[in-house]
Design a protein around this motif. Structure first.
Motif, PDB file in Angstrom:
ATOM      1  N   VAL A  99       0.929  -1.179   0.194  1.00 22.57           N
ATOM      2  CA  VAL A  99      -0.081   0.002  -0.027  1.00 22.57           C
ATOM      3  C   VAL A  99       0.922   1.370   0.052  1.00 22.57           C
ATOM      4  O   VAL A  99       0.575   2.201  -0.849  1.00 22.57           O
ATOM      5  CB  VAL A  99      -1.135   0.024   1.489  1.00 22.57           C
ATOM      6  CG1 VAL A  99      -1.481   1.268   1.316  1.00 22.57           C
ATOM      7  CG2 VAL A  99      -1.969  -0.997   1.035  1.00 22.57           C
ATOM      8  N   ALA A 100       2.059   1.193   0.849  1.00 20.21           N
ATOM      9  CA  ALA A 100       2.786   2.480   0.942  1.00 20.21           C
ATOM     10  C   ALA A 100       3.510   2.410  -0.546  1.00 20.21           C
ATOM     11  O   ALA A 100       3.608   3.694  -0.938  1.00 20.21           O
ATOM     12  CB  ALA A 100       3.706   2.145   2.081  1.00 20.21           C
ATOM     13  N   ALA A 101       3.803   1.605  -1.125  1.00 16.97           N
ATOM     14  CA  ALA A 101       4.624   1.769  -2.344  1.00 16.97           C
ATOM     15  C   ALA A 101       3.552   2.209  -3.591  1.00 16.97           C
ATOM     16  O   ALA A 101       3.971   3.089  -4.089  1.00 16.97           O
ATOM     17  CB  ALA A 101       5.276   0.290  -2.686  1.00 16.97           C
ATOM     18  N   ALA A 102       2.547   1.596  -3.407  1.00 13.33           N
ATOM     19  CA  ALA A 102       1.648   2.348  -4.497  1.00 13.33           C
ATOM     20  C   ALA A 102       1.316   3.888  -4.132  1.00 13.33           C
ATOM     21  O   ALA A 102       1.462   4.545  -5.031  1.00 13.33           O
ATOM     22  CB  ALA A 102      -0.023   1.615  -4.063  1.00 13.33           C
ATOM     23  N   VAL A 103       1.184   4.228  -2.879  1.00 11.53           N
ATOM     24  CA  VAL A 103       1.168   5.739  -2.616  1.00 11.53           C
ATOM     25  C   VAL A 103       2.440   6.500  -3.025  1.00 11.53           C
ATOM     26  O   VAL A 103       2.026   7.445  -3.687  1.00 11.53           O
ATOM     27  CB  VAL A 103       0.753   5.890  -1.174  1.00 11.53           C
ATOM     28  CG1 VAL A 103       0.876   7.520  -0.899  1.00 11.53           C
ATOM     29  CG2 VAL A 103      -0.620   5.509  -0.729  1.00 11.53           C
ATOM     30  N   ALA A 104       3.651   5.973  -2.706  1.00  5.69           N
ATOM     31  CA  ALA A 104       4.534   6.655  -3.212  1.00  5.69           C
ATOM     32  C   ALA A 104       4.977   6.854  -4.444  1.00  5.69           C
ATOM     33  O   ALA A 104       5.362   7.927  -5.121  1.00  5.69           O
ATOM     34  CB  ALA A 104       5.783   5.849  -2.509  1.00  5.69           C
ATOM     35  N   ARG A 105       4.716   5.787  -5.271  1.00  8.87           N
ATOM     36  CA  ARG A 105       4.749   5.818  -6.789  1.00  8.87           C
ATOM     37  C   ARG A 105       3.857   6.947  -7.288  1.00  8.87           C
ATOM     38  O   ARG A 105       4.078   7.525  -8.131  1.00  8.87           O
ATOM     39  CB  ARG A 105       4.631   4.450  -7.462  1.00  8.87           C
ATOM     40  CG  ARG A 105       5.582   3.375  -6.971  1.00  8.87           C
ATOM     41  CD  ARG A 105       6.958   3.893  -7.604  1.00  8.87           C
ATOM     42  NE  ARG A 105       7.069   3.849  -9.072  1.00  8.87           N
ATOM     43  CZ  ARG A 105       7.194   4.817  -9.870  1.00  8.87           C
ATOM     44  NH1 ARG A 105       7.582   6.014  -9.339  1.00  8.87           N
ATOM     45  NH2 ARG A 105       7.392   4.814 -11.202  1.00  8.87           N
ATOM     46  N   LEU A 106       2.612   6.887  -6.929  1.00  9.21           N
ATOM     47  CA  LEU A 106       1.676   7.982  -7.275  1.00  9.21           C
ATOM     48  C   LEU A 106       2.333   9.362  -6.973  1.00  9.21           C
ATOM     49  O   LEU A 106       1.750  10.190  -7.577  1.00  9.21           O
ATOM     50  CB  LEU A 106       0.239   7.641  -6.618  1.00  9.21           C
ATOM     51  CG  LEU A 106      -0.561   6.433  -7.105  1.00  9.21           C
ATOM     52  CD1 LEU A 106      -1.770   6.288  -6.325  1.00  9.21           C
ATOM     53  CD2 LEU A 106      -0.914   6.639  -8.449  1.00  9.21           C
ATOM     54  N   CYS A 107       2.921   9.504  -5.797  1.00  9.17           N
ATOM     55  CA  CYS A 107       3.435  10.732  -5.491  1.00  9.17           C
ATOM     56  C   CYS A 107       4.794  11.051  -6.384  1.00  9.17           C
ATOM     57  O   CYS A 107       5.459  12.079  -5.990  1.00  9.17           O
ATOM     58  CB  CYS A 107       3.807  10.799  -4.018  1.00  9.17           C
ATOM     59  SG  CYS A 107       2.309  10.799  -3.038  1.00  9.17           S
ATOM     60  N   GLY A 108       5.298  10.074  -7.039  1.00 13.84           N
ATOM     61  CA  GLY A 108       6.526  10.349  -7.780  1.00 13.84           C
ATOM     62  C   GLY A 108       7.716   9.814  -7.289  1.00 13.84           C
ATOM     63  O   GLY A 108       8.629  10.172  -7.731  1.00 13.84           O
ATOM     64  N   VAL A 109       7.754   8.989  -6.065  1.00 11.68           N
ATOM     65  CA  VAL A 109       8.890   8.332  -5.796  1.00 11.68           C
ATOM     66  C   VAL A 109       9.584   7.471  -6.777  1.00 11.68           C
ATOM     67  O   VAL A 109       8.580   6.636  -6.947  1.00 11.68           O
ATOM     68  CB  VAL A 109       8.488   7.572  -4.250  1.00 11.68           C
ATOM     69  CG1 VAL A 109      10.100   7.102  -3.831  1.00 11.68           C
ATOM     70  CG2 VAL A 109       8.143   8.705  -3.108  1.00 11.68           C
ATOM     71  N   PRO A 110      10.916   7.804  -7.088  1.00 12.46           N
ATOM     72  CA  PRO A 110      11.371   6.624  -7.848  1.00 12.46           C
ATOM     73  C   PRO A 110      11.382   5.356  -7.351  1.00 12.46           C
ATOM     74  O   PRO A 110      11.542   4.925  -6.075  1.00 12.46           O
ATOM     75  CB  PRO A 110      12.933   7.346  -8.275  1.00 12.46           C
ATOM     76  CG  PRO A 110      12.789   8.609  -7.688  1.00 12.46           C
ATOM     77  CD  PRO A 110      11.808   8.671  -6.678  1.00 12.46           C
ATOM     78  N   PRO A 111      11.426   4.213  -8.280  1.00  8.24           N
ATOM     79  CA  PRO A 111      11.465   2.761  -7.498  1.00  8.24           C
ATOM     80  C   PRO A 111      12.406   2.607  -6.800  1.00  8.24           C
ATOM     81  O   PRO A 111      12.360   1.752  -5.656  1.00  8.24           O
ATOM     82  CB  PRO A 111      11.252   1.952  -8.935  1.00  8.24           C
ATOM     83  CG  PRO A 111      10.755   2.837  -9.931  1.00  8.24           C
ATOM     84  CD  PRO A 111      11.114   4.251  -9.705  1.00  8.24           C
ATOM     85  N   PRO A 112      13.869   2.653  -7.210  1.00  7.09           N
ATOM     86  CA  PRO A 112      14.862   2.463  -6.214  1.00  7.09           C
ATOM     87  C   PRO A 112      14.637   3.170  -4.862  1.00  7.09           C
ATOM     88  O   PRO A 112      15.165   2.367  -4.002  1.00  7.09           O
ATOM     89  CB  PRO A 112      16.139   3.088  -6.880  1.00  7.09           C
ATOM     90  CG  PRO A 112      15.851   3.126  -8.299  1.00  7.09           C
ATOM     91  CD  PRO A 112      14.272   3.485  -8.313  1.00  7.09           C
ATOM     92  N   ILE A 113      14.151   4.141  -4.552  1.00  7.14           N
ATOM     93  CA  ILE A 113      13.929   4.798  -3.380  1.00  7.14           C
ATOM     94  C   ILE A 113      12.974   3.968  -2.526  1.00  7.14           C
ATOM     95  O   ILE A 113      13.119   3.592  -1.452  1.00  7.14           O
ATOM     96  CB  ILE A 113      13.646   6.169  -3.439  1.00  7.14           C
ATOM     97  CG1 ILE A 113      14.894   6.910  -4.078  1.00  7.14           C
ATOM     98  CG2 ILE A 113      13.369   6.660  -2.207  1.00  7.14           C
ATOM     99  CD1 ILE A 113      14.738   8.571  -4.240  1.00  7.14           C
ATOM    100  N   VAL A 114      11.976   3.491  -3.324  1.00  2.29           N
ATOM    101  CA  VAL A 114      10.934   2.780  -2.632  1.00  2.29           C
ATOM    102  C   VAL A 114      11.449   1.447  -2.246  1.00  2.29           C
ATOM    103  O   VAL A 114      11.385   1.290  -0.991  1.00  2.29           O
ATOM    104  CB  VAL A 114       9.628   2.458  -3.792  1.00  2.29           C
ATOM    105  CG1 VAL A 114       8.730   1.381  -3.003  1.00  2.29           C
ATOM    106  CG2 VAL A 114       8.829   3.786  -4.215  1.00  2.29           C
ATOM    107  N   GLN A 115      12.488   0.633  -2.843  1.00  2.00           N
ATOM    108  CA  GLN A 115      12.880  -0.225  -2.448  1.00  2.00           C
ATOM    109  C   GLN A 115      13.854  -0.218  -1.384  1.00  2.00           C
ATOM    110  O   GLN A 115      13.666  -1.029  -0.269  1.00  2.00           O
ATOM    111  CB  GLN A 115      13.753  -1.118  -3.567  1.00  2.00           C
ATOM    112  CG  GLN A 115      14.484  -2.290  -3.502  1.00  2.00           C
ATOM    113  CD  GLN A 115      13.466  -3.510  -3.136  1.00  2.00           C
ATOM    114  OE1 GLN A 115      13.007  -4.020  -4.166  1.00  2.00           O
ATOM    115  NE2 GLN A 115      13.170  -4.099  -1.941  1.00  2.00           N
ATOM    116  N   ARG A 116      14.595   0.984  -1.284  1.00  2.00           N
ATOM    117  CA  ARG A 116      15.633   0.982  -0.262  1.00  2.00           C
ATOM    118  C   ARG A 116      14.647   1.405   1.132  1.00  2.00           C
ATOM    119  O   ARG A 116      15.243   0.679   2.155  1.00  2.00           O
ATOM    120  CB  ARG A 116      16.451   2.400  -0.504  1.00  2.00           C
ATOM    121  CG  ARG A 116      17.406   2.592   0.514  1.00  2.00           C
ATOM    122  CD  ARG A 116      18.662   3.311  -0.080  1.00  2.00           C
ATOM    123  NE  ARG A 116      18.213   4.820  -0.269  1.00  2.00           N
ATOM    124  CZ  ARG A 116      18.178   5.386  -1.449  1.00  2.00           C
ATOM    125  NH1 ARG A 116      18.594   4.739  -2.521  1.00  2.00           N
ATOM    126  NH2 ARG A 116      17.744   6.775  -1.447  1.00  2.00           N
TER     127      ARG A 116
END
Length: 474
Positions: A298-315
């Motif tokens: 869920v947090a990853a989905a929100v972050a991606r909608l907000c423009g957080v790049p995938p490598p930062i989501v993973q980290r």
């Protein structure tokens, strides 16, 4: 309840604030700054000794402490209540009948937000999900503010505005059902519903009423907004025709390939429009339990909608340490691990906690009864636990409803529960505090209960290690 429409003009309006804990104090401060004619009432006279309450009086707020008077409610044009104040409060009910408008602090704050709101509600997982979103946005250096039910009233965002050097792009708020009862125009750009299970049935007549309060988070969304919801949720299924936002589902592949899903050791994000597929590894995630993987996706989905790049989501997923009082490892001694899950105040949260362990569990539970059924714990106790220690006001009913699942022992208090669980534990066992109840019969709040547990465990470990060093028996 009359609905508010259009802008909310506050200057020179007679406004009553009900409840003078942190939220009520912040609301009164904001209203005074906006030029309103503010009165505040609290049934506890003791709040008058709070310096923040005294400061309200010194700045023009009329205080009524130790009682609620109907005339204060009827004289107000607008009434702002704190989350803990029930709408069934007698003078409040009379004011509503007389046509007065009643809102909560979150509705008041939402009218003045200068940036999009991300709202997270649900019975379990709200705080962890909000904290994960915060970690992802912070790692991406995206300015944002976090508050709501997680600790800072939303109105604090507005009070802090003048001191803010950088304009936030998003406000992330944990939203409780109590706060949602009194919203009428609140419109999150992203609204998250983590799950729903029995909770707060000491406040709501049934689970349907509780679900309807939670659902209010979606009521003002439009097709420009997002609703992140479980792929399967019986409480949402028949309400989805009332949802105007773009639906983003989370679940597992068998749920019809939702936009976000856990598939083996990976989280898959297909995007809100399903035009791309991103994979996130979960092997390095430090939080135990399937439910925490749900919080992650869920947090990853929100972050991606907000423009957080995938490598930062993973980290952020790899490094997030978890939160205090939520499946928090306190100590391990002689092969026995002690976990603090004091925030586990619902039956469903305890089920999820038990399912997080492959080791046998000695469960410590009890507290103030919240009115729900304990029967859903029967099977997880049979399959995951060796023994159940019960304390607090709810211990009697819990013992009756859970009889036969595992051996049950009633104990005087949490300290005795710690001592007896250690005496019964074997190497490889888990001693888990996950109460399934609120804490108010014995403690100030779940944090106080968790701190008491942690200190009790540390004292126990100190005695055991001291005895070992002295060559004696623990």
């Amino acid at each position: 309840m009359p609905a508010l429409r259009g802008s909310l003009e506050l200057r020179d309006r007679r406004i009553l604030v009900v409840g003078l804990a942190r939220t009520g104090i912040a609301a009164a401060r904001f209203l005074l700054e906006q030029g309103a004619r503010v009165a505040a009432t609290d049934c506890a006279a003791s709040v008058g000794s709070d310096p923040a309450v005294k400061a309200l009086g010194e700045n023009g707020c009329s205080l009524r402490l130790g009682e609620h008077r109907l005339e204060d409610f009827l004289e107000a044009e607008l009434i702002v209540i704190s989350p803990g104040v029930p709408l069934t409060l007698a003078p409040l009910s009379e004011a509503v009948k007389a046509g007065r408008t009643v809102i909560g602090e979150m509705e008041l704050a939402s009218r003045h937000l200068p940036c999009p709101l991300i709202g997270v509600t649900g019975s379990n997982g709200k705080t962890t999900t909000v904290s994960l979103i915060h970690a992802m946005l912070e790692s991406a250096s995206i300015p944002h503010w976090v508050g709501g039910n997680i600790g800072r009233p939303l109105i604090d965002f507005l009070l802090e505005g003048r001191e803010r050097s950088e304009k936030p792009r998003f406000v992330v708020a944990e939203v409780s059902s109590f706060q949602l009862e009194t919203v009428c125009s609140l419109r999150p750009w992203i609204a998250v519903w983590t799950n729903l299970s029995e909770d707060h049935l000491d406040r709501y007549p049934d689970l349907e009423a509780y679900a309807e309060a939670k659902f209010r988070i979606f009521q003002n969304q439009t097709a420009d907004d997002y609703a992140i919801v479980p792929a399967r949720d019986r409480w949402l299924d028949f309400r989805r025709n009332r949802m105007a936002a773009r639906i983003v589902r989370f679940g597992c592949p068998g749920d019809g390939r939702p936009e976000a899903c856990v598939d083996g050791a990976k989280i898959v994000w297909r995007g809100a429009d399903r035009t791309a597929e991103e994979l996130y590894e979960t092997e390095r995630v430090r939080l135990p339990g399937r439910h925490n993987l749900e919080n992650m996706m869920v947090a990853a989905a929100v972050a991606r909608l907000c423009g957080v790049p995938p490598p930062i989501v993973q980290r952020a997923m790899d490094t997030f340490p978890g939160l205090e009082h939520r499946l928090e490892l306190v100590e391990e001694i002689r092969g026995v691990r002690f976990y603090n899950d004091s925030k586990g105040t619902t039956v469903d949260s305890v089920v999820r906690a038990l399912e997080s362990f492959s080791r046998p569990v000695l469960l410590l539970a009890g507290g103030k009864d919240k009115g729900g059924a304990y029967a859903p714990l029967l099977e997880p106790l049979r399959t995951r636990a060796r023994r159940l220690f019960l304390f607090g006001e709810a211990a009697g009913r819990m013992e009756r409803e859970l009889s036969g699942a595992v051996p049950i022992e009633r104990v005087r208090d949490l300290d005795e529960a710690i001592r007896r669980s250690w005496e019964e534990a074997r190497p490889g066992d888990v001693v888990l505090l996950s109460p399934a109840c609120s804490s108010f019969d014995m403690f100030r709040d779940y944090e106080h209960r968790g701190e008491t547990f942690k200190q009790g465990v540390r004292d126990l470990v100190g005695r055991v290690r001291g005895s070992e060093e002295a060559g004696g028996e623990p």
